[in-house]
Design a protein around this motif. Sequence first.
Motif, PDB file in Angstrom:
ATOM      1  N   LEU A   1       0.851  -1.395  -0.115  1.00 50.43           N
ATOM      2  CA  LEU A   1       0.124  -0.073   0.094  1.00 50.43           C
ATOM      3  C   LEU A   1       0.810   1.187  -0.023  1.00 50.43           C
ATOM      4  O   LEU A   1       0.543   2.372  -0.671  1.00 50.43           O
ATOM      5  N   THR A   2       1.935   1.193   0.812  1.00 53.53           N
ATOM      6  CA  THR A   2       3.065   2.369   0.965  1.00 53.53           C
ATOM      7  C   THR A   2       3.345   2.682  -0.553  1.00 53.53           C
ATOM      8  O   THR A   2       3.491   3.798  -1.198  1.00 53.53           O
ATOM      9  N   ALA A   3       3.836   1.506  -1.049  1.00 51.08           N
ATOM     10  CA  ALA A   3       4.549   1.771  -2.469  1.00 51.08           C
ATOM     11  C   ALA A   3       3.659   2.471  -3.586  1.00 51.08           C
ATOM     12  O   ALA A   3       3.947   3.035  -4.369  1.00 51.08           O
ATOM     13  N   ILE A   4       2.261   1.475  -3.476  1.00 47.66           N
ATOM     14  CA  ILE A   4       1.434   2.108  -4.638  1.00 47.66           C
ATOM     15  C   ILE A   4       1.253   3.558  -4.550  1.00 47.66           C
ATOM     16  O   ILE A   4       1.190   4.359  -5.661  1.00 47.66           O
ATOM     17  N   PHE A   5       0.893   4.086  -3.200  1.00 47.99           N
ATOM     18  CA  PHE A   5       0.527   5.376  -3.218  1.00 47.99           C
ATOM     19  C   PHE A   5       1.669   6.294  -3.179  1.00 47.99           C
ATOM     20  O   PHE A   5       1.506   7.343  -3.986  1.00 47.99           O
ATOM     21  N   THR A   6       2.842   5.744  -2.948  1.00 52.19           N
ATOM     22  CA  THR A   6       3.960   6.485  -3.056  1.00 52.19           C
ATOM     23  C   THR A   6       4.352   6.834  -4.796  1.00 52.19           C
ATOM     24  O   THR A   6       4.483   7.794  -4.926  1.00 52.19           O
ATOM     25  N   GLY A   7       4.063   5.695  -5.591  1.00 54.90           N
ATOM     26  CA  GLY A   7       4.110   5.709  -6.871  1.00 54.90           C
ATOM     27  C   GLY A   7       3.175   6.851  -7.689  1.00 54.90           C
ATOM     28  O   GLY A   7       3.637   7.598  -8.460  1.00 54.90           O
ATOM     29  N   MET A   8       2.084   6.589  -7.026  1.00 51.34           N
ATOM     30  CA  MET A   8       0.993   7.496  -7.770  1.00 51.34           C
ATOM     31  C   MET A   8       1.377   8.897  -7.309  1.00 51.34           C
ATOM     32  O   MET A   8       1.130   9.770  -8.290  1.00 51.34           O
ATOM     33  N   VAL A   9       1.590   9.306  -5.876  1.00 53.24           N
ATOM     34  CA  VAL A   9       1.924  10.714  -5.635  1.00 53.24           C
ATOM     35  C   VAL A   9       3.086  11.185  -6.292  1.00 53.24           C
ATOM     36  O   VAL A   9       3.105  12.384  -6.789  1.00 53.24           O
ATOM     37  N   LEU A  10       4.116  10.252  -6.396  1.00 51.51           N
ATOM     38  CA  LEU A  10       5.340  10.834  -7.045  1.00 51.51           C
ATOM     39  C   LEU A  10       5.010  11.159  -8.453  1.00 51.51           C
ATOM     40  O   LEU A  10       5.736  12.287  -9.057  1.00 51.51           O
ATOM     41  N   THR A  11       4.417  10.424  -9.301  1.00 50.23           N
ATOM     42  CA  THR A  11       4.097  10.837 -10.594  1.00 50.23           C
ATOM     43  C   THR A  11       3.146  12.046 -10.848  1.00 50.23           C
ATOM     44  O   THR A  11       3.566  12.781 -11.635  1.00 50.23           O
ATOM     45  N   LEU A  12       2.225  12.174  -9.840  1.00 52.52           N
ATOM     46  CA  LEU A  12       1.418  13.604  -9.904  1.00 52.52           C
ATOM     47  C   LEU A  12       2.393  14.603  -9.421  1.00 52.52           C
ATOM     48  O   LEU A  12       2.480  15.661 -10.209  1.00 52.52           O
ATOM     49  N   GLN A  13       3.074  14.393  -8.537  1.00 53.88           N
ATOM     50  CA  GLN A  13       3.865  15.671  -8.090  1.00 53.88           C
ATOM     51  C   GLN A  13       5.196  16.092  -9.321  1.00 53.88           C
ATOM     52  O   GLN A  13       5.314  17.135  -9.533  1.00 53.88           O
ATOM     53  N   THR A  14       5.602  15.048  -9.614  1.00 53.88           N
ATOM     54  CA  THR A  14       6.868  15.057 -10.886  1.00 53.88           C
ATOM     55  C   THR A  14       5.987  15.744 -11.806  1.00 53.88           C
ATOM     56  O   THR A  14       6.560  16.720 -12.519  1.00 53.88           O
ATOM     57  N   HIS A  15       4.963  15.350 -12.342  1.00 55.00           N
ATOM     58  CA  HIS A  15       4.178  15.952 -13.319  1.00 55.00           C
ATOM     59  C   HIS A  15       3.919  17.607 -13.300  1.00 55.00           C
ATOM     60  O   HIS A  15       4.144  18.167 -13.980  1.00 55.00           O
ATOM     61  N   THR A  16       3.401  17.714 -11.951  1.00 52.75           N
ATOM     62  CA  THR A  16       3.092  19.365 -11.609  1.00 52.75           C
ATOM     63  C   THR A  16       4.371  19.972 -11.731  1.00 52.75           C
ATOM     64  O   THR A  16       4.331  21.264 -11.956  1.00 52.75           O
ATOM     65  N   GLY A  17       5.635  19.421 -11.345  1.00 58.01           N
ATOM     66  CA  GLY A  17       6.745  20.349 -11.353  1.00 58.01           C
ATOM     67  C   GLY A  17       7.410  20.374 -12.930  1.00 58.01           C
ATOM     68  O   GLY A  17       7.721  21.260 -13.211  1.00 58.01           O
ATOM     69  N   PHE A  18       7.343  19.106 -13.688  1.00 55.64           N
ATOM     70  CA  PHE A  18       8.101  19.082 -14.836  1.00 55.64           C
ATOM     71  C   PHE A  18       7.254  19.709 -15.950  1.00 55.64           C
ATOM     72  O   PHE A  18       7.788  20.248 -16.884  1.00 55.64           O
ATOM     73  N   ALA A  19       5.992  19.655 -15.793  1.00 60.48           N
ATOM     74  CA  ALA A  19       4.990  20.450 -16.737  1.00 60.48           C
ATOM     75  C   ALA A  19       5.392  21.923 -17.065  1.00 60.48           C
ATOM     76  O   ALA A  19       5.273  22.568 -18.044  1.00 60.48           O
ATOM     77  N   ARG A  20       6.020  22.490 -16.069  1.00 63.62           N
ATOM     78  CA  ARG A  20       6.435  23.949 -16.147  1.00 63.62           C
ATOM     79  C   ARG A  20       7.604  24.214 -17.177  1.00 63.62           C
ATOM     80  O   ARG A  20       7.728  25.162 -17.643  1.00 63.62           O
ATOM     81  N   PHE A  21       8.521  22.940 -17.101  1.00 60.57           N
ATOM     82  CA  PHE A  21       9.613  23.144 -18.092  1.00 60.57           C
ATOM     83  C   PHE A  21       9.211  22.198 -19.765  1.00 60.57           C
ATOM     84  O   PHE A  21      10.184  21.872 -20.291  1.00 60.57           O
TER      85      PHE A  21
END
Lengths: 257, 267
Positions: free
Chosen positions: A59-79
């Motif tokens: 459970l920790t891993a799946i939610f971490t993967g999901m959140v990490l993808t969302l957060q990375t997207h919000t950051g990287f979309a700026r560039f």
Amino acid sequence: MGFIQLIGRTFLAFLAAVGRLAIFTGVALSHCVRPPFYGRNLLRQMVEIGYYSLPVVGLTAIFTGMVLTLQTHTGFARFQAESVIPQVVVVSITRELGPVLAGLMVAGRIGAAMAAEIGTMRVTEQIDALTTLATNPFKYLIAPRLVAGVICLPILVLIADIIGVFGGYLIGTYKLDFSAGAYLQNARAFLEPMDVISGLVKAAVFGFLIALMGCYHGYNSQGGAQGVGAATTNAVVSASILILSFNYVITELFFAR
Amino acid sequence: MNQEKAADGQGKTPKIRLRGVKKSFGDNHVLRGIDLDIGEGESIVVIGGSGTGKSVLLKCILGLLRPDEGLIEVDGEDVSRLRGKDLERMRRKFGMLFQNAALFDSLPVWENVAFGLIEGDRMNKKEAHKIALQKLAAVGLDEEVAGLFPAELSGGMKKRVGLARAIATNPEIVFFDEPTTGLDPIMGDVINDLIVQIVHDLGASALSITHDMASARKIAHRITMLYQGRLIWSGTVAEIDTTDNAYVKQFIHGHAEGPIAMPVLRP
């Protein structure tokens, strides 16, 4: 003068504690490689650490993967760098988040349980009873836990890596409109064996540290229920701190140029 | 117990011999020079108040604690010099009933009883199970109890299982740490009877510590009193009632007034 004495006394107490832990570790390790071996106890601990920790680590891993993808997207979309999201997610999970988060979760679950069980055995004289029955407590109680920790954590982390990357894949494909094939290809193409190996080495070290702290604090607990409670807290806190500090040391050894 | 057994042990090398045993924890000097001989087949009871070091004495003999000074010999071997396998070999001579039985929570009753046979003597489980049932029967427990876990037992049953575990390997020496503490008088007497019978059947030397005088009178050949880290009196069960020793008299009659002062703060 009183203040300097206090510093000196604290420092000496710290050195004494480090010495006690070093002796405990040395004795425990020596019993891991000397017969008799208690295979049934090792199996029981592997089920306890490996199998029963799967849900919480998964459970920790799946939610971490999901959140990490969302957060990375919000950051990287700026560039306009969304295409590297799979690479960032897979490397972050295999190198860092998989082993560290699995380690911390297992420290909370297993480190506490080990300290409580062994601590209760100590204060109810069960460890003395073991000794009087010509059974070495280090061989019977501690060695199987240490070995099980070293074997099970890498397996758990490998599973956590897969589940974590799958969590990222779910968000990437269903929410962020990545093509499934491109996401997996990007993730796989960028991943190097050393990313996974370093994570598994970390996991083995964390597994050892979690079991060591659980056993050490449990074995040395004193004074009834309060002592067992303190041992449990100390086991989790010290294992967590050691996981974070050894994480830096191992990262430095593997990746520092 | 009759006094003939006590006489048997005299004149031979004692089974256990203590000379000048001292043990301190920081500034707390628990044992201040203990001299004690226990003969073969002899049952000694150490009486004394709570916190006088009775359990520490047992743990020193078993090698669970190392004395600061003094000599502890079992069959002429110095226990404090033994390490590793030699210490384990020496411990195989012992059986011990702990104060709260100290049964292993994670194992069923029969495995608790057979633990020393399976793990210590490497006996196969089937045979160990058979012996465990015999030992449970010897302490008055039937087969149904064998499959239960310690958490499902009453205090008296736990003591009896602890007793069965202590004798499972047919030890040469048996220690009883407060065998009747926490039990009702009837169950206490049942345990005392079992101890007398088991020690007799095994032909073992026994060292018991207690502050229960009924228990001491029943299971002892010889009684000795521990006070302020020293054995201050020693004699037979018959002698304890006629002694002039003020400390012993106060203890066996349970008087608050006497040379043993209890630090009670009165308002």
